[in-house]
Write a protein that holds these residues in place. Structure first.
Motif, short mmCIF file in Angstrom:
data_model
loop_
_atom_site.label_atom_id
_atom_site.label_comp_id
_atom_site.label_asym_id
_atom_site.label_seq_id
_atom_site.Cartn_x
_atom_site.Cartn_y
_atom_site.Cartn_z
N UNK A 1 0.73 -0.98 0.23
CA UNK A 1 0.05 -0.45 0.16
C UNK A 1 1.18 1.23 0.02
N UNK A 2 2.35 1.49 0.29
CA UNK A 2 3.30 2.05 0.17
C UNK A 2 4.09 2.03 -0.24
N UNK A 3 4.83 2.94 -0.24
CA UNK A 3 6.46 2.80 -1.27
C UNK A 3 7.60 4.14 -0.67
N UNK A 4 8.83 3.74 -0.88
CA UNK A 4 9.62 4.47 0.49
C UNK A 4 10.30 5.39 -0.70
N UNK A 5 10.41 6.48 -0.75
CA UNK A 5 11.16 7.56 -1.70
C UNK A 5 11.59 8.22 -1.07
N UNK A 6 12.36 9.39 -1.89
CA UNK A 6 13.35 10.65 -1.42
C UNK A 6 12.69 11.61 -2.05
N UNK A 7 12.97 12.88 -1.12
CA UNK A 7 12.86 14.28 -1.77
C UNK A 7 12.75 15.32 -0.78
N UNK A 8 12.37 16.26 -1.27
CA UNK A 8 12.60 16.89 -0.99
C UNK A 8 11.82 17.29 0.17
N UNK A 9 11.89 17.79 2.30
CA UNK A 9 11.19 17.14 3.34
C UNK A 9 9.58 18.03 2.94
N UNK A 10 9.81 19.71 2.63
CA UNK A 10 8.96 20.46 2.32
C UNK A 10 7.61 20.07 1.59
N UNK A 11 7.73 19.16 0.15
CA UNK A 11 7.15 18.22 -0.33
C UNK A 11 6.37 16.98 0.49
N UNK A 12 7.42 16.11 1.25
CA UNK A 12 6.36 14.91 2.26
C UNK A 12 6.48 14.93 2.66
N UNK A 13 5.95 17.02 3.37
CA UNK A 13 6.26 16.78 4.46
C UNK A 13 4.41 16.93 4.31
N UNK A 14 4.40 17.97 2.83
CA UNK A 14 2.93 18.51 3.17
C UNK A 14 1.54 17.36 2.86
N UNK A 15 2.35 16.75 1.35
CA UNK A 15 2.00 15.55 0.13
C UNK A 15 0.28 16.32 0.40
N UNK A 16 0.16 17.66 -0.43
CA UNK A 16 -1.63 18.10 -0.55
C UNK A 16 -1.88 18.11 -1.90
N UNK A 17 -0.88 16.35 -2.96
CA UNK A 17 -1.37 16.18 -4.51
C UNK A 17 -0.17 14.88 -4.02
N UNK A 18 -1.46 13.77 -4.83
CA UNK A 18 -0.68 12.91 -4.80
C UNK A 18 1.04 12.49 -4.50
N UNK A 19 2.14 11.83 -4.22
CA UNK A 19 3.42 11.58 -4.10
C UNK A 19 3.89 10.99 -5.47
N UNK A 20 2.76 9.43 -5.75
CA UNK A 20 3.82 8.00 -6.47
C UNK A 20 1.60 7.86 -7.27
N UNK A 21 2.15 7.18 -8.31
CA UNK A 21 1.45 7.07 -8.77
C UNK A 21 1.56 5.84 -9.87
#
Length: 329
Positions: free
Chosen positions: A152-172
């Motif tokens: 159900x989840x997957x591990x990603x790496x990226x900017x802290x700001x984007x991965x903390x808010x997650x106001x849109x899907x990160x992985x599709x």
């Protein structure tokens, strides 16, 4: 006199040779010129644990060199602008000619912009949910029930700001097509990052389970009622026609409009022997599977048991009124 002529011929020959050399140097291959060129910023030397999140502009530079070298460079421009030694708190970078990656033989006359705005953020890792946006449409008469991915989840790496808010899907998950689907199915899907500068740390495909079912509809249909099995003449069916509110698969409901619907009722032996008004529970064998009766109008199907034609031992008439039917809750 002859000596003078020889000297004159020698001088003229030298001048002619010089002219030929000068002319050769003035051909397009050897002449020098200046040309503008657009360069991309392809590398930023960010500090460990940081990632650049600002958009970088293109750099326009004027280069000078031999015409042949300039044309070769413009036809196969692989220069990459490199920003080196960037600090975590740095908000701008002043370009140097050495940063432009121009090959030997060409000179940088000018370039702009000279200063590049920078914005950095900490690089973090997160487990994020996998989103599925199927394409295509199901076969008419079916509807989507659920979508489930494994994992159900997957591990990603990226900017802290984007991965903390997650106001849109990160992985599709891609490659899920519902076109013409008439049964539940499991797809093997490819994952892609849908956020800038977010990268997948796990590239394995995922299973996407699509559960579908026939679309449900509700309708009002008429039904004929009859007694089940043989029955004596003193048993009278009062309600021979009822209206049913039914619900079920849309395809099955549509077919009901062109078919005869009927229901059956049955009395117990004890009820059949006792005069009175009864409301046995009906069943509707003509209804297709998965079609449910939500309501019956009237709510009770009445069956009257009349007294038999012979008199009771005390001489009572068979015209005595039957007991009233108590309403069922």
């Amino acid at each position: 006199m002859r000596a003078k002529i020889s000297i004159t011929r020698l001088v003229l020959s030298g001048m002619l040779g010089a002219l030929l050399v000068w002319g050769a140097n003035q051909t397009p291959e050897r002449s020098t010129s200046s040309e503008p060129v657009v360069l991309r910023i392809g590398h930023v030397d960010t500090p460990d644990g940081y990632i650049l999140i600002s958009e970088l502009p293109e750099v326009t530079a004027t280069l000078r060199g031999r015409h042949r070298d300039l044309q070769r460079f413009l036809a196969d421009n692989r220069a990459v602008v490199r920003l080196t030694d960037v600090r975590p708190d740095q908000v701008s970078y002043r370009l140097r000619a050495d940063d432009l990656g121009i090959p030997d033989g060409l000179t940088v006359v000018s370039f702009h912009p000279e200063v590049i705005d920078l914005e950095l953020d900490r690089r973090v890792q997160r487990d994020v949910p996998i989103h599925v946006f199927p394409r295509g449409a199901l076969e008419p008469g079916y509807e989507l029930v659920s979508i489930e991915t494994t994992p159900g989840t997957v591990r990603v790496s990226g900017p802290e700001r984007s991965l903390t808010a997650l106001d849109r899907p990160a992985v599709v998950a891609r490659n899920v097509d519902l076109t013409g689907l008439r049964a539940s199915r499991t797809f093997v899907a490819t994952l892609v990052s849908d956020l800038p500068r977010v990268t997948l740390l796990d590239q394995d495909p995922v299973n996407v389970r699509i559960e579908i079912q026939a679309s449900e509809a509700e309708a009002s249909v008429g039904a004929d009622i009859d007694m089940e099995g043989a029955h004596a003449s003193h048993i009278e069916l009062v309600d021979r026609r009822v209206t049913l509110i039914v619900r079920g698969p849309e395809i099955a409901i549509e077919r009901l409009r062109d078919e005869r619907v009927y229901g059956l009722v049955r009395l117990t032996d004890e009820e059949a022997s006792q005069p009175g008004l009864y409301a046995p529970e009906p069943h509707f064998p003509s209804l297709p599977r998965f079609v449910r009766v939500m309501e019956t109008r009237p709510s009770q199907i009445r069956v009257r048991v009349r007294p038999r034609s012979d008199h009771d031992a005390d001489g009572a008439s068979n015209d005595a009124p039957p007991p009233s039917l108590e309403p069922t809750p």
